[in-house]
Design an enzyme around this catalytic site. Structure first.
Site, short mmCIF file in Angstrom:
data_model
loop_
_atom_site.label_atom_id
_atom_site.label_comp_id
_atom_site.label_asym_id
_atom_site.label_seq_id
_atom_site.Cartn_x
_atom_site.Cartn_y
_atom_site.Cartn_z
N ARG A 258 -35.19 90.51 65.32
CA ARG A 258 -35.98 91.31 66.26
C ARG A 258 -36.72 92.43 65.54
NH1 ARG A 258 -32.70 91.25 72.00
NH2 ARG A 258 -31.82 89.16 71.68
N ARG A 273 -28.43 98.67 66.15
CA ARG A 273 -29.75 98.07 66.39
C ARG A 273 -30.38 97.72 65.04
NH1 ARG A 273 -32.47 98.09 71.05
NH2 ARG A 273 -31.07 99.67 71.91
N GLU A 347 -24.60 98.73 75.75
CA GLU A 347 -24.76 97.31 76.08
C GLU A 347 -24.34 96.41 74.91
OE1 GLU A 347 -28.80 95.71 76.89
OE2 GLU A 347 -27.87 93.97 75.90
N SER A 350 -25.35 90.45 77.85
CA SER A 350 -26.34 90.41 78.92
C SER A 350 -26.31 89.03 79.55
CB SER A 350 -27.70 90.71 78.30
OG SER A 350 -28.66 90.81 79.28
N ARG A 388 -23.26 94.54 66.21
CA ARG A 388 -23.14 95.59 67.23
C ARG A 388 -21.71 95.73 67.74
NH1 ARG A 388 -27.15 96.61 72.31
NH2 ARG A 388 -28.64 96.80 70.61
N1 LIG Z 1 -31.52 94.73 67.46
C1 LIG Z 1 -30.26 94.37 67.72
N2 LIG Z 1 -29.30 94.62 66.80
C2 LIG Z 1 -28.01 94.26 67.04
N3 LIG Z 1 -27.60 93.65 68.18
C3 LIG Z 1 -28.54 93.38 69.11
C4 LIG Z 1 -29.90 93.72 68.94
N4 LIG Z 1 -30.59 93.31 70.05
C5 LIG Z 1 -29.69 92.75 70.88
N5 LIG Z 1 -28.46 92.78 70.33
C6 LIG Z 1 -27.22 92.24 70.89
O1 LIG Z 1 -27.52 90.98 71.52
C7 LIG Z 1 -27.09 91.03 72.86
C8 LIG Z 1 -27.97 90.14 73.71
O2 LIG Z 1 -29.32 90.53 73.57
S1 LIG Z 1 -30.19 90.54 74.88
O3 LIG Z 1 -31.54 90.61 74.48
O4 LIG Z 1 -29.70 91.57 75.72
N6 LIG Z 1 -29.90 89.16 75.65
C9 LIG Z 1 -30.06 87.95 75.09
O5 LIG Z 1 -30.51 87.80 73.96
C10 LIG Z 1 -29.59 86.78 75.95
N7 LIG Z 1 -30.00 85.54 75.34
C11 LIG Z 1 -28.07 86.85 76.11
O6 LIG Z 1 -27.45 86.91 74.84
C12 LIG Z 1 -27.19 92.50 73.23
O7 LIG Z 1 -26.39 92.79 74.36
C13 LIG Z 1 -26.65 93.14 71.96
O8 LIG Z 1 -25.22 93.06 71.91
#
Ligand SMILES: Nc1ncnc2c1ncn2[C@@H]1O[C@H](COS(=O)(=O)NC(=O)[C@@H](N)CO)[C@@H](O)[C@H]1O
Length: 423
Positions: A258, A273, A347, A350, A388
């Site tokens: 991301r 993050r 969080e 999700s 995370r």
């Molecule tokens: N940049 C990031 N760095 C670390 N963990 C992350 C990051 N972005 C998301 N996550 C983790 O990934 C989980 C799911 O991301 S989400 O966008 O909320 N949801 C999804 O991707 C859905 N597909 C369910 O997993 C988050 O709750 C968090 O625990």
């Protein structure tokens, strides 16, 4: 994506969803385009019918009449061909708009603008009470020599991480625990790539809209998905499944990438993050039945809660409001896990139910009991996302000497150790 017929017959409900989800799309414009396209198609069909009728007259015509009829046929073919570009352009414009139409939120979803309007449903687990001054994630990691943020930043820039020694083993233990746990609950384990074709991001609903979050590999027609939801959602794209192949339940582990373009300045320290992480994703394809969908929603939520309970982590479940659930969701709950150093729930999971909104744009259909081809329903939830989850794990289970107590459930994946680190 919603069914065009549904939008025509429920414009009010769709406009309400547009408003409460804050999606910038004009449904009246979409319906006007729709009517224009219907008119255009009717004109072309009328001309094709006339051309066919005209063609039938040629063999029966007299030698004098024939040239005029043949010319008429040619003229009609030219006119029909000339309309083709307009027809294509109209169809494309309409599809681009349809891809942006939000799903109808479930009646239980609270109306709201952003995550401040999410509603806490319940809290689980005892918050830790330390008899010593607790350390935060970075101090714990660096105290044990389990990370080296400065060094890895030289290699990869900000929002990168590197875990060493037992820190690295802990991350993998958590992943293995989640994969084994979900396999034990009948989920098919997948280990998948994050390298995807652009259309898979349209299929999942990330595009249009989330383009700035996604790494694009310039020289290749490929991108890096931010969640295994993307590749898994497209595994059966365009196929016609049979009802007895459903439900399909996967636990898919993959890298997740991301750009975090919109997160400047937030969570810049440590593991919360980062640009690349690893996630175990629960993903379900089920029959087009809301009751079954809602049951699966509870199952996916329950799995994630059971994993957090096994890790002995306190958490809360919140229901996302209309402004914080994204266009495609019918229903969405986040699970937030307690982070002592922030004195806040953050969080970590999700959970979403999307009805047939994702399946329609993916072309994911099955033949139901009556033999009718219908779009499936899809759901997804985080199983576990590292690194995370290591933040609450390290901070909640830290001991006065900076070592980490290992929850029972994780010990089999760490050679039976009950404590990690050196005092
Ligand atoms: N940049 C990031 N760095 C670390 N963990 C992350 C990051 N972005 C998301 N996550 C983790 O990934 C989980 C799911 O991301 S989400 O966008 O909320 N949801 C999804 O991707 C859905 N597909 C369910 O997993 C988050 O709750 C968090 O625990």
């Amino acid at each position: 994506m919603l069914d065009l017929k549904f939008i025509r017959e429920n414009a009010g409900a769709v406009k309400h969803a547009v408003e409460v989800k804050g999606v910038p799309i004009d449904i009246d414009e979409l319906l006007r385009l729709d009517r224009e396209l219907v008119d255009l198609k009717q004109r072309v069909e009328a001309m094709q019918a006339e051309r066919n009728a005209n063609a039938k007259l040629v063999p029966k015509a007299t030698p004098e009449e024939r040239p005029t009829l043949i010319q008429r046929g040619k003229d009609l073919s030219e006119e029909i061909k000339a309309l083709d570009p307009a027809l294509r352009a109209h169809e494309d414009n309409l599809r681009q708009l349809l891809l942006r139409v939000p799903n109808i939120p479930h009646a239980s979803v609270p109306v709201g603008k952003d995550d401040n309007d999410n509603v806490e449903l319940r809290r689980e687990g005892q918050l830790p009470a330390f008899e010593f001054t607790p350390r935060d994630q970075v101090d714990l990691l660096e105290g044990q020599g389990w990370s080296d943020f400065e060094r890895v930043a030289r290699v990869s820039g900000s929002r990168s991480y590197l875990l060493k020694g037992e820190g690295a083993l802990l991350e993998m233990a958590v992943q293995m625990f989640a994969m084994s746990f979900l396999a034990g609950r009948g989920f098919t384990p997948l280990s998948t790539t994050a390298l995807v074709r652009p259309e898979t991001l349209v299929n999942s609903g990330h595009f249009p809209g989330d383009e700035e979050s996604v790494y694009k590999l310039g020289d290749d027609e490929l991108m890096l998905a931010g969640t295994a939801e993307v590749p898994v959602n497209s595994l059966y794209a365009g196929e016609q499944l049979s009802a007895d192949q459903l439900p399909m339940a996967f636990s898919a582990i993959s890298g997740a990438f991301r750009r975090e373009a919109g997160s400047a300045g937030r969570d810049v320290r440590g593991l919360i993050r980062v640009h690349e992480f690893r996630k175990v994703e629960q993903y379900v394809i089920c029959r087009a039945d809301e009751q079954e969908g809602l049951k699966w929603f509870e199952t996916l939520l329950g799995n994630a809660e059971a994993i957090l309970q096994a890790l002995e982590l306190p958490y809360r479940v919140v229901q996302n409001c209309t402004g914080d659930m994204g266009a495609g969701k019918v229903l969405m709950y986040d699970i937030e896990t307690w982070v002592p150093s922030e004195q806040k729930y953050r969080e970590t999971h999700s959970c979403s139910y999307l009805g047939d909104w994702q399946a329609r744009r993916t072309g994911l259909r099955y033949r139901d009991e009556t033999g009718k081809l219908v779009y499936a329903h899809t759901l997804n939830n985080t199983g576990i996302a590292t690194p995370r989850i290591l933040v609450p794990l390290l901070e909640n289970h830290q001991q006065a000497d900076g070592t980490i107590r290992v929850p029972e459930a994780l010990r089999p994946y760490l050679g039976g150790k009950a404590v990690l680190g050196q005092p």
